[in-house]
Design an enzyme around this catalytic site. Sequence first.
Site, PDB file in Angstrom:
ATOM      1  N   LEU A 172      10.176   6.878   5.164  1.00  0.00           N
ATOM      2  CA  LEU A 172      10.398   7.836   6.250  1.00  0.00           C
ATOM      3  C   LEU A 172       9.124   8.070   7.050  1.00  0.00           C
ATOM      4  O   LEU A 172       9.149   8.748   8.068  1.00  0.00           O
ATOM      5  CB  LEU A 172      10.875   9.179   5.677  1.00  0.00           C
ATOM      6  N   GLU A 200      -0.320  13.493  -0.686  1.00  0.00           N
ATOM      7  CA  GLU A 200       0.999  12.874  -0.512  1.00  0.00           C
ATOM      8  C   GLU A 200       1.453  12.282  -1.841  1.00  0.00           C
ATOM      9  O   GLU A 200       0.699  11.577  -2.504  1.00  0.00           O
ATOM     10  CB  GLU A 200       0.882  11.766   0.549  1.00  0.00           C
ATOM     11  N   ILE A 209      12.425   8.634 -11.433  1.00  0.00           N
ATOM     12  CA  ILE A 209      11.967   8.934 -12.797  1.00  0.00           C
ATOM     13  C   ILE A 209      10.445   8.959 -12.876  1.00  0.00           C
ATOM     14  O   ILE A 209       9.844   9.881 -13.422  1.00  0.00           O
ATOM     15  CB  ILE A 209      12.541   7.909 -13.796  1.00  0.00           C
ATOM     16  N   THR A 263      19.857  16.117   3.359  1.00  0.00           N
ATOM     17  CA  THR A 263      18.669  16.984   3.322  1.00  0.00           C
ATOM     18  C   THR A 263      18.895  18.145   2.357  1.00  0.00           C
ATOM     19  O   THR A 263      18.029  18.476   1.541  1.00  0.00           O
ATOM     20  CB  THR A 263      18.353  17.507   4.743  1.00  0.00           C
ATOM     21  N   LYS A 281      21.415  25.707  10.225  1.00  0.00           N
ATOM     22  CA  LYS A 281      22.138  25.393   9.001  1.00  0.00           C
ATOM     23  C   LYS A 281      21.177  24.861   7.934  1.00  0.00           C
ATOM     24  O   LYS A 281      21.219  25.281   6.769  1.00  0.00           O
ATOM     25  CB  LYS A 281      23.202  24.343   9.337  1.00  0.00           C
ATOM     26  N   CYS A 340     -12.483 -13.081   6.665  1.00  0.00           N
ATOM     27  CA  CYS A 340     -12.537 -13.375   5.237  1.00  0.00           C
ATOM     28  C   CYS A 340     -12.031 -14.805   4.982  1.00  0.00           C
ATOM     29  O   CYS A 340     -12.727 -15.760   5.303  1.00  0.00           O
ATOM     30  CB  CYS A 340     -11.776 -12.308   4.454  1.00  0.00           C
ATOM     31  N   GLN A 391     -13.691 -18.518   6.078  1.00  0.00           N
ATOM     32  CA  GLN A 391     -13.902 -19.632   5.148  1.00  0.00           C
ATOM     33  C   GLN A 391     -13.208 -20.898   5.668  1.00  0.00           C
ATOM     34  O   GLN A 391     -13.765 -21.995   5.616  1.00  0.00           O
ATOM     35  CB  GLN A 391     -13.386 -19.253   3.754  1.00  0.00           C
ATOM     36  N   HIS A 447     -14.055  -7.219   6.199  1.00  0.00           N
ATOM     37  CA  HIS A 447     -12.805  -6.789   6.850  1.00  0.00           C
ATOM     38  C   HIS A 447     -13.078  -5.673   7.867  1.00  0.00           C
ATOM     39  O   HIS A 447     -12.909  -4.494   7.548  1.00  0.00           O
ATOM     40  CB  HIS A 447     -11.816  -6.303   5.792  1.00  0.00           C
ATOM     41  N   GLU A 495     -11.350  -4.769  10.254  1.00  0.00           N
ATOM     42  CA  GLU A 495     -10.118  -4.048  10.627  1.00  0.00           C
ATOM     43  C   GLU A 495      -9.983  -2.736   9.862  1.00  0.00           C
ATOM     44  O   GLU A 495      -9.338  -1.796  10.326  1.00  0.00           O
ATOM     45  CB  GLU A 495      -8.887  -4.936  10.412  1.00  0.00           C
TER      46      GLU A 495
HETATM   47  N1  GLN Z   1      -9.395 -15.650  -1.216  1.00  0.00           N
HETATM   48  C1  GLN Z   1     -10.674 -15.537  -0.598  1.00  0.00           C
HETATM   49  C2  GLN Z   1     -11.732 -15.005  -1.544  1.00  0.00           C
HETATM   50  O1  GLN Z   1     -11.425 -14.446  -2.566  1.00  0.00           O
HETATM   51  C3  GLN Z   1     -10.590 -14.664   0.640  1.00  0.00           C
HETATM   52  C4  GLN Z   1     -10.281 -13.249   0.316  1.00  0.00           C
HETATM   53  C5  GLN Z   1      -9.796 -12.472   1.510  1.00  0.00           C
HETATM   54  O2  GLN Z   1      -9.443 -13.040   2.537  1.00  0.00           O
HETATM   55  N2  GLN Z   1      -9.743 -11.177   1.399  1.00  0.00           N
HETATM   56  O3  GLN Z   1     -12.902 -15.122  -1.259  1.00  0.00           O
END
Ligand code: GLN
Length: 547
Positions: free
Chosen positions: A15, A139, A147, A190, A222, A380, A384, A519, A521
């Site tokens: 939700l 949360e 369960i 609800t 209601k 990542c 590679q 990463h 992002e």
């Molecule tokens: N599998 C790759 C590693 O372990 C890349 C990992 C990933 O993309 N997060 O290095």
Amino acid sequence: MARFIFITGGVVSSLGKGLTAAALGALLQARGYSVRLRKLDPYLNVDPGTMSPFEHGEVYVTDDGAETDLDLGHYERFTGVAARRTDSISAGRIYQNVLEKERRGEYLGKTIQVIPHVTDEIKDFIRIGADETDFMLCEIGGTVGDIEGLPFFEAIRQFIQEQPRGGCVLMHLTLLPFIAASGELKTKPTQHSVKELRSIGLMPDVLVCRTEHPIPDRERDKIALFCNVRPEAVVPALDLKSIYQAPIAFHAAGLDRAILDAFRISPAPRPDLARWERVVDAIEHPDGEVRIAIVGKYTRLEDAYKSIAEALTHGGIANRVRVRAEWIDAEIFEREDPAPWLENLHAILVPGGFGERGTEGMIRAAGFARERRVPFFGICLGMQMAVIEALRSLGGIANAGSEEFDVEAGQKRFEHVIYHMKEWVAGNQTVQRRLTDAKGGTMRLGAYPAVLAPGSRVARIYGTTTISERHRHRYEVDIRHRQTLEECGLVFSGLSPDGRLPEIVEIPDHPWFIGVQFHPELKSRPLQPHPLFADFVRAAVEQSRLV
Ligand code: GLN
């Protein structure tokens, strides 16, 4: 001491509890309060780190190296508050802690039971760091009646009872199904869901009702009557075009008002939503559109790359364009020429992943981007694969590959230009790992610093030469190929401070070709788009003028 807000869900899953919690956090911040958000997951995995992305969506990594639920990503994106290891817990971890204490004899010979030992462990977790913040939002994953969830609901029942009166508020999310034949919103599910909560001693203060249609007053009254909440505390949550409309939409629907009323905070500071209004304006009125290919392995489930999708949206906000993500299963390029798929797109992103499946397709996508001078972002595993592509095509290592794939296959087929990291430096310690180590939590995880080459593209984009980014990987580009790669036109423009681990590779003679071992992002936010994503989308805009 913080005030506590518990967020539960009923009727059906999915939700948008996480999003609602995150948007509420942003609204409380807009009124000048500090917040922290926390997720309690009833499943028995110790953490989501070992779960398939198809099962659980993306694994979100915190600065302090915890592998957590993707809802923590929403929390960070909406509030900007960096999540910590202590903001995510599962039943599995709770039981693990209890059993470890039992083995150490800490319970002094007592019989270990769900009440009080498991519930105490949950309550202790909820309290961690509560002094540092005005509001702690917790949360509970799953839906009431599951369960696995029972010990968590029981723990919050006790917790609410133990806190000073008025210190806790319970917000419950439900669904109002619309029956087209009779043209009615149905309140019965609800009612049942709240009944279920009340049967375990929990009384919601605020009900957030997901609905496709505005709730008529009659239905609202209601729900209020049957669920024992005030009519103003029945908050409609209509579907939104963009999740970033949520803070403003929830404010208009009275969510933050209802929460503050439930705490009897009056008068409350007025909210300043100007920053969110600007974000919504950029999303609703873009000056054009770019189409970006995401060539990955888990593209069947968008949640598997949640933070990447969001970071691209943020890059769009920064450039005031709409970013259309085209999800392409990398395996397709193992059978088909990538050109017809990629030719008309404006940029290519190869995200992270584990295992060999699809990687030859990612390598071909990286090759296409390099040769055809299309903006390329490898994250990542994506970085590679870009390195493997260059070493195979330009560096004369025809069988360049990753040790990861040979380990998986149980045979040696590749020259390991990507190798298994056996040790690395974390702070002032050296961490050591073996391939035979347990899988959970053994990667290079969390925030690590990197040093950028002055004058490089990434140094220009970041506007600095020292950065910190989050990692989650077991394998690493072998720095011994540095010279070969440089001869091929690829430079390591970011390294770990000790100079041993390549963190960033870029092609200076290319419109935009960057691979990162971390990463980015995970740190992008709508109010603060990540510089790499903002610049990548800018490059896509430029490319869109060419194709
Ligand atoms: N599998 C790759 C590693 O372990 C890349 C990992 C990933 O993309 N997060 O290095």
